[in-house]
Design a protein around this motif. Structure first.
Motif, PDB file in Angstrom:
ATOM      1  N   VAL A 275      66.992  31.982 101.339  1.00  0.00           N
ATOM      2  CA  VAL A 275      68.330  32.222 101.877  1.00  0.00           C
ATOM      3  C   VAL A 275      69.124  30.920 101.960  1.00  0.00           C
ATOM      4  CG1 VAL A 275      69.653  33.038 103.865  1.00  0.00           C
ATOM      5  CG2 VAL A 275      67.570  34.221 103.169  1.00  0.00           C
ATOM      6  N   ALA A 276      68.612  29.969 102.683  1.00  0.00           N
ATOM      7  CA  ALA A 276      69.273  28.672 102.832  1.00  0.00           C
ATOM      8  C   ALA A 276      68.296  27.755 103.529  1.00  0.00           C
ATOM      9  CB  ALA A 276      70.551  28.785 103.668  1.00  0.00           C
ATOM     10  N   GLU A 277      68.602  26.443 103.523  1.00  0.00           N
ATOM     11  CA  GLU A 277      67.754  25.459 104.184  1.00  0.00           C
ATOM     12  C   GLU A 277      67.467  25.898 105.619  1.00  0.00           C
ATOM     13  OE1 GLU A 277      69.443  21.515 104.366  1.00  0.00           O
ATOM     14  OE2 GLU A 277      67.797  20.856 105.643  1.00  0.00           O
ATOM     15  N   LYS A 278      66.209  25.909 105.990  1.00  0.00           N
ATOM     16  CA  LYS A 278      65.765  26.171 107.362  1.00  0.00           C
ATOM     17  C   LYS A 278      66.087  27.567 107.887  1.00  0.00           C
ATOM     18  CE  LYS A 278      65.383  21.333 108.484  1.00  0.00           C
ATOM     19  NZ  LYS A 278      65.908  20.769 107.224  1.00  0.00           N
ATOM     20  N   ALA A 279      66.425  28.500 106.989  1.00  0.00           N
ATOM     21  CA  ALA A 279      66.547  29.901 107.401  1.00  0.00           C
ATOM     22  C   ALA A 279      65.191  30.355 107.912  1.00  0.00           C
ATOM     23  CB  ALA A 279      67.002  30.767 106.242  1.00  0.00           C
ATOM     24  N   GLU A 280      65.195  31.248 108.888  1.00  0.00           N
ATOM     25  CA  GLU A 280      63.911  31.641 109.476  1.00  0.00           C
ATOM     26  C   GLU A 280      63.422  33.002 108.999  1.00  0.00           C
ATOM     27  OE1 GLU A 280      62.386  29.934 113.184  1.00  0.00           O
ATOM     28  OE2 GLU A 280      64.308  30.672 113.934  1.00  0.00           O
TER      29      GLU A 280
ATOM     30  N   LYS B 371      54.892  23.439 112.661  1.00  0.00           N
ATOM     31  CA  LYS B 371      56.039  24.149 112.112  1.00  0.00           C
ATOM     32  C   LYS B 371      55.700  24.736 110.760  1.00  0.00           C
ATOM     33  CE  LYS B 371      60.468  23.867 110.301  1.00  0.00           C
ATOM     34  NZ  LYS B 371      61.109  23.177 109.184  1.00  0.00           N
ATOM     35  N   GLN B 372      56.336  25.856 110.434  1.00  0.00           N
ATOM     36  CA  GLN B 372      56.236  26.356 109.072  1.00  0.00           C
ATOM     37  C   GLN B 372      57.623  26.718 108.594  1.00  0.00           C
ATOM     38  OE1 GLN B 372      53.492  29.543 109.589  1.00  0.00           O
ATOM     39  NE2 GLN B 372      54.960  30.855 110.652  1.00  0.00           N
ATOM     40  N   GLU B 373      57.846  26.543 107.298  1.00  0.00           N
ATOM     41  CA  GLU B 373      59.183  26.753 106.736  1.00  0.00           C
ATOM     42  C   GLU B 373      59.052  27.303 105.328  1.00  0.00           C
ATOM     43  OE1 GLU B 373      61.501  23.171 106.727  1.00  0.00           O
ATOM     44  OE2 GLU B 373      63.037  24.002 105.419  1.00  0.00           O
ATOM     45  N   GLN B 374      59.895  28.281 105.028  1.00  0.00           N
ATOM     46  CA  GLN B 374      59.859  28.818 103.671  1.00  0.00           C
ATOM     47  C   GLN B 374      60.538  27.860 102.702  1.00  0.00           C
ATOM     48  OE1 GLN B 374      62.088  32.317 102.819  1.00  0.00           O
ATOM     49  NE2 GLN B 374      60.593  33.071 101.329  1.00  0.00           N
ATOM     50  N   MET B 375      59.899  27.623 101.561  1.00  0.00           N
ATOM     51  CA  MET B 375      60.462  26.758 100.534  1.00  0.00           C
ATOM     52  C   MET B 375      61.358  27.594  99.615  1.00  0.00           C
ATOM     53  SD  MET B 375      58.782  23.896 101.156  1.00  0.00           S
ATOM     54  CE  MET B 375      58.745  22.897  99.641  1.00  0.00           C
ATOM     55  N   PRO B 376      62.291  26.945  98.923  1.00  0.00           N
ATOM     56  CA  PRO B 376      63.107  27.678  97.955  1.00  0.00           C
ATOM     57  C   PRO B 376      62.269  28.472  96.947  1.00  0.00           C
ATOM     58  CG  PRO B 376      64.009  25.478  98.278  1.00  0.00           C
ATOM     59  CD  PRO B 376      62.720  25.544  99.050  1.00  0.00           C
ATOM     60  N   ASP B 377      61.061  27.982  96.632  1.00  0.00           N
ATOM     61  CA  ASP B 377      60.243  28.691  95.643  1.00  0.00           C
ATOM     62  C   ASP B 377      59.379  29.778  96.274  1.00  0.00           C
ATOM     63  OD1 ASP B 377      58.253  27.323  96.940  1.00  0.00           O
ATOM     64  OD2 ASP B 377      57.751  26.007  95.267  1.00  0.00           O
ATOM     65  N   GLY B 378      59.557  30.062  97.565  1.00  0.00           N
ATOM     66  CA  GLY B 378      58.868  31.178  98.194  1.00  0.00           C
ATOM     67  C   GLY B 378      57.590  30.790  98.908  1.00  0.00           C
ATOM     68  N   ARG B 379      57.064  29.588  98.640  1.00  0.00           N
ATOM     69  CA  ARG B 379      55.851  29.175  99.329  1.00  0.00           C
ATOM     70  C   ARG B 379      56.153  28.704 100.743  1.00  0.00           C
ATOM     71  NH1 ARG B 379      53.330  24.745  95.717  1.00  0.00           N
ATOM     72  NH2 ARG B 379      55.534  24.150  95.707  1.00  0.00           N
ATOM     73  N   GLY B 398      50.612  29.055  99.496  1.00  0.00           N
ATOM     74  CA  GLY B 398      51.254  30.232  98.912  1.00  0.00           C
ATOM     75  C   GLY B 398      51.206  31.426  99.846  1.00  0.00           C
ATOM     76  N   GLY B 399      50.466  31.267 100.954  1.00  0.00           N
ATOM     77  CA  GLY B 399      50.120  32.425 101.781  1.00  0.00           C
ATOM     78  C   GLY B 399      51.224  32.913 102.707  1.00  0.00           C
ATOM     79  N   GLU B 400      50.811  33.775 103.591  1.00  0.00           N
ATOM     80  CA  GLU B 400      51.690  34.418 104.555  1.00  0.00           C
ATOM     81  C   GLU B 400      52.001  33.490 105.737  1.00  0.00           C
ATOM     82  OE1 GLU B 400      52.904  37.941 104.568  1.00  0.00           O
ATOM     83  OE2 GLU B 400      52.648  37.149 102.556  1.00  0.00           O
ATOM     84  N   ALA B 401      53.029  33.841 106.477  1.00  0.00           N
ATOM     85  CA  ALA B 401      53.386  33.097 107.683  1.00  0.00           C
ATOM     86  C   ALA B 401      52.275  33.213 108.728  1.00  0.00           C
ATOM     87  CB  ALA B 401      54.687  33.622 108.265  1.00  0.00           C
TER      88      ALA B 401
END
Lengths: 402, 402, 402, 402
Positions: A275-280, B371-379, B398-401
């Protein structure tokens, strides 16, 4: 109209954003060479972003004969060494924010580039967002009168790389990471000639199991009497909150750079993506940003830097600005310790003097007109002060506004 | 299901709002008698609002045998006398905000009603806005986790009656007028059992030619470690800005009570009329409020007060709350003087003790998951801390939150 | 100032909302008796809402000697019978929307109450939302000039009770359920004296496995030339979308009743609870409504109805209005069939005649001034039409606006 | 990485926006030559924007040996001639919107470029706004499921040049000026392979003293069953309203390109300046746009066009798209005449076939699950349909969502 060739130092998120921005749309400039401490990261980065060459030798990267600009996107504790190398090799240098971990280090860095006489730009992207640029222009044009207050807020759930969380490498926590943005945004609204005089700061580590502060709020008093305010947090929930507000004697400005920019997306969770940087979240209501690199100021920032080099002028954000920011942050940390206002200690203030906010006196019937307000019945109510007696009185009038 | 008969003390804007609210929609209660220091104002008010009787005799107004509730809508310096009369005549008393000009006076007022054993409600309307009530309920239900920060902002171009501008009658400026609202909103979000420990405040007179402060910002530290923040101003341009924000370990709340409530009106200026309290313009883009009395909390406030009397319970906002608010404001003024944090001095804290904010530790692979954060590539990118060594590390998975 | 005693027919969501509203805050009215076809539902409802008595005998409910108002909250196909009973027993009747399944049935219902001479109110709550009331007032005051267009949008993921989905019981799908609201909102903005002349409608069943339409859009042409527009859907994702927009020759109004009302809540999902009617999520960004019953118009609607009975006047929304709405919906269904504009067939139009929208001609230098616009350089650009030749020309002027 | 040299035809507002965009930030492309019918305008334009050369000879401008791209920014009735010249001289051609005044003219223009084999790009900027690009990407990724509805709204107080107002030169009114944008935005959301089958349109001249329509609304049915909707107006008050909305089976998108983009400015009127295209006021609340050229899509549009030329591929928006848009507009005008749905007549549809919207059936207990909704008490309510009997039933369950 020849473009520049750039050496990029660092392959973290900021190096990625910088390189994507420089690749740009129809740009005449190019990132030619990337440096990383890790050969593996350098290779992956170069491949992903189409950078022709890579190296793990810092001095070789800086000294490269085919590039004329060095962009520093390294962790804070590595800035000084990299700037030194740029000075040694006479390269134009652009350094990411914050300039240094504290004012002392920042002053050394500033002295290095000034002694060497090289071009030095401070990469404070959020002072360059299109909204901020236009808002600052409106302020300079007098559209909100004299500035009395500016608030800058930057909060998110915490940074994306390990070194940020380590106070030794970063020089601090949320203040050093985010407060530096806020301070420079506030300074742009206040006018850079308006000296930051003292600071009062609260900070705490409320949520994360770390040494550094994960939340802070500070007030910064300027020479004109105007007050700046920042709020930074690594514990905000809901994405990245980037909002600025400015009040003046004749108007108000609110800018929102991220979570409410006129783009609302609800998804049940199908086809989830970035979605965007740091979206949760990847479902429910989400608030993407149109062109993230442009909205965050990267595009206008590099355009100003490269144009400044071409035109032989200073950029909007200089290493001196970076030094001032570090000095304000130092005052914040001292204030958190002393629990009192602390002076902003600056060697060699370059901004001159600024007079006190001075609104024009308005008069009605020989008295000072303090305020007028429309009543529900359409009449005007005036608040008047008799300067001789100090008494206040209401007058309700049917007439026009004064 | 008999209604109450009310004596209204005061015919200013607040008396008007109160009386309009009590007249209400299908209400069983009634304002029976209005008191003003001026016979003329009393008459005009009674006529405009359909109040059956009026008087300029304060004690007669309070002692009136046909009314059982006295509502105090008088300037601040007249509250104590009016409360005393209510105590003497055994009347239920509801007093407008702030309770007093300072904590000492507030404490005397509190003692008067407690000694007399009369019902006493503190008319803090903004703690009762429908959005605030629902938001506080969400916080109590745990929807945003543990509260870490609450901001309440109330700013407008200045109050509508002369006495507000006179520090002697009012007891202060924008803090006494507006900060009292903010403090109580913040306390409701923090939990009233959570003691306000100390305050840090900046204030200044930037624009208006008055003695009292026309701008102030304060931080209030609570026993849990959470921080409250208020911003008040009599120099804001653009209408009345009433916004609250709350952050917690699991969520965020933003409420906007006035300028952006989903009602936008553009007018070239034809047929201009009253827009809303403290609106500045009658053309261009304007932001009216649907039902102003309801949105400002008056409806729910009086319902709670009158129900409390009927049910023999305490209202949500008591004179004790009013006293706590005055104590916090006193600490703000002392802090502005001392330029340091100042303790909130409370005689007889009734709220018990509150533990420190304590988030649950999350673990990944034996390390603390920061902390965990989604990357632009989905990981997913994880930030981990090795508690043994204090080292921080990034892990991309690559896994789940978690 | 005695209150009314009410018989409530129906225990569905609408009966619940109505009864909660009538219980109200400090109300002098009371729901005395509830009727349901199911004894079990009647009992549960009475208990939950504190209604003293319940019954499964419809006629006994209507004829009850202790109540003077009957509120019909039954499925559409049961309205006529209930109204007939009210007429027989001479009771004041308030009927939920839509009045009937089609105009023929609505006309019969209208005739019944007019023949019987009983008070009859049409419970169109969304015409009574505080924002709509104030916006209509602004339109009537001329603040947006002459109305040219009104859009009303009501969409959500589908209704909450089984009978709505069955076209036989409901008389249709999303148009009958939601379009009736939109049509009456539009009529209030247009002016009720402004006759709806013809309608053009698209409808389809795009998503749900049902016979009735789950999506529809219609245009309604009014005698003044102004155009109304509604969009209804049972397939919207993201909650309940209730927005109205009005354009006039001098202004614009936008109202948003649900998803963006100045109340934003982000939750990771902790302490999840009820957010608002038809909300889809309990985590992520959510948009609660302050006082749902007030914001949806129920409070002001019942106040108008009960006051109208007390004052012996017509309410704002009458059964005649309900009949007009059904006539417009019938035209919509016919248009969807014929794929052309269809006349709105009304027996006995009571609204008089309305002239065509007629803006004032503005002149500049003997020519018709069509438009003026500020240029980036501050000058004004005028578009002029020479009425003699029909030619258009630009003129740029340094002067003031005309 | 050499840039292109451009001939700009036209010096109106669109020529200004195009040239400012092409000058850009760090661009490698350049506008080399500008053509105007007026020598005076050509000179003023060249000077203002730093264009090296100018001419009043159209063929010379097109044939210029130093430029390889011709950008047509001329009034609609001059497009065909200009395209013909480009074809004759083998130049890459980019043409502003609408491609032509009607589908017949558009088809001739399309045939010209295809016969000549030259590169031809359709300058539909609003399909390229950063928000639209990202939103279309989200739709393509399936984040909102199957699209059921798209609304595009473009309204403002009327165009800025005289020829727009003259139906002979423009080919129509608000539809030709603004509807062309809306149609192409809608097509991008629907998917360009999804054929626009028929259109239904209302138009009228409500306010301005002109022949052409100043207001229009249209519905466009697509082969998938989805419905497009546009609203255009030259009589909107309050600035320029550019909003798009898309609904799908799994989500919703709202984009707002102008009046609410997270930038709010209140000014008492001091230091008044240019706010944004078609802004109506210079005091009160105003809503500037950050980077107007970027937000309106010009930057991304030219980048795509020039990149397409460099890469030997088609741009996102082609002359064929322009032809489809004209065909839809023709159907709109015919529908306004016939007062019925009219087919979109396209010679040679290139998009293939699209199946009907087909949501997945969800089942519960052997019945079709139509809907589920959370109750205020936390339980789930299911609406079920028995496919055998056609009966609908409610089931309330304590369990999890299905």
């Amino acid at each position: 109209m020849n473009g520049h060739r750039v050496t990029m130092l660092g392959t973290g998120l900021i190096g990625l954003f910088y390189t994507q921005t420089l690749r740009g749309k129809r740009s005449r400039d190019r990132v030619e060479l990337v440096y990383s401490r890790s050969a593996e990261r350098a290779e992956a980065f170069a491949e992903q972003l189409g950078v022709p060459r890579r190296t793990t030798d810092l001095e070789a990267a800086v000294a490269d004969p085919d590039t004329d600009i060095v962009v520093i996107g390294l962790p804070n504790h590595l800035h000084e060494e990299a700037v030194e190398l740029c000075a040694r090799h006479g390269k134009n240098v652009l350094c990411t924010k914050p300039l240094a971990r504290n004012a002392e280090e920042a002053k050394r860095i500033l002295d290095i580039v000034e002694r060497a006489g090289i071009f030095a730009g401070y990469l404070e992207d959020l002072a360059y967002t299109p909204k901020t640029l236009k808002a600052v222009q409106a302020v300079r044009a007098g559209q909100i009168g004299q500035v009395t207050w500016a608030r800058s807020r930057e909060t998110h759930p915490g940074p994306h790389s390990a070194w940020f969380w380590d106070a030794k490498q970063a020089g601090g926590g949320a203040i050093v990471d985010l407060g530096c943005h806020c301070i420079e945004i506030v300074r742009n609204y206040m006018g850079k000639e308006n000296r930051p005089v003292e600071a009062m700061c609260w900070l705490d580590t409320l949520v994360h199991p770390i040494e550094a502060e994960d939340n802070a709020i500070a007030l910064i008093k300027f020479e004109s009497g105007a007050i700046g305010q920042f709020e930074v947090s690594w514990t905000f929930r809901g994405g990245m909150d980037l909002r600025d507000e400015v009040a003046g004697t004749e108007g108000t400005i609110w800018t929102n750079h991220f979570l409410r920019t006129g783009f609302d997306l609800f998804s049940s969770g199908e086809g989830a993506g970035y979605v965007a940087e740091k979206a949760e979240t990847t479902s429910g209501w989400m608030f993407p940003v149109g062109d993230e690199l442009a909205e965050l100021g990267y595009v206008d920032m590099f355009a100003d830097m490269f144009d400044a080099i071409d035109e032989g002028r200073e950029p909007m954000e200089t290493f001196y600005d970076g030094y001032v920011v570090n000095a304000v942050m130092d005052a914040c940390y001292r204030s958190a310790e002393s629990r009192s206002w602390e002076p902003v200690q600056l060697e060699g203030w370059r901004g001159g003097e600024t007079g006190r906010i001075a609104p024009t006196r308005r008069e009605w019937d020989g008295k000072t007109l303090i305020k007028q307000e429309q009543m529900p019945d359409g009449r005007l109510k005036l608040i008047l002060k008799d300067d001789a007696t100090g008494e206040f009185a209401d007058v309700v009038t049917g007439g026009e506004a004064h």
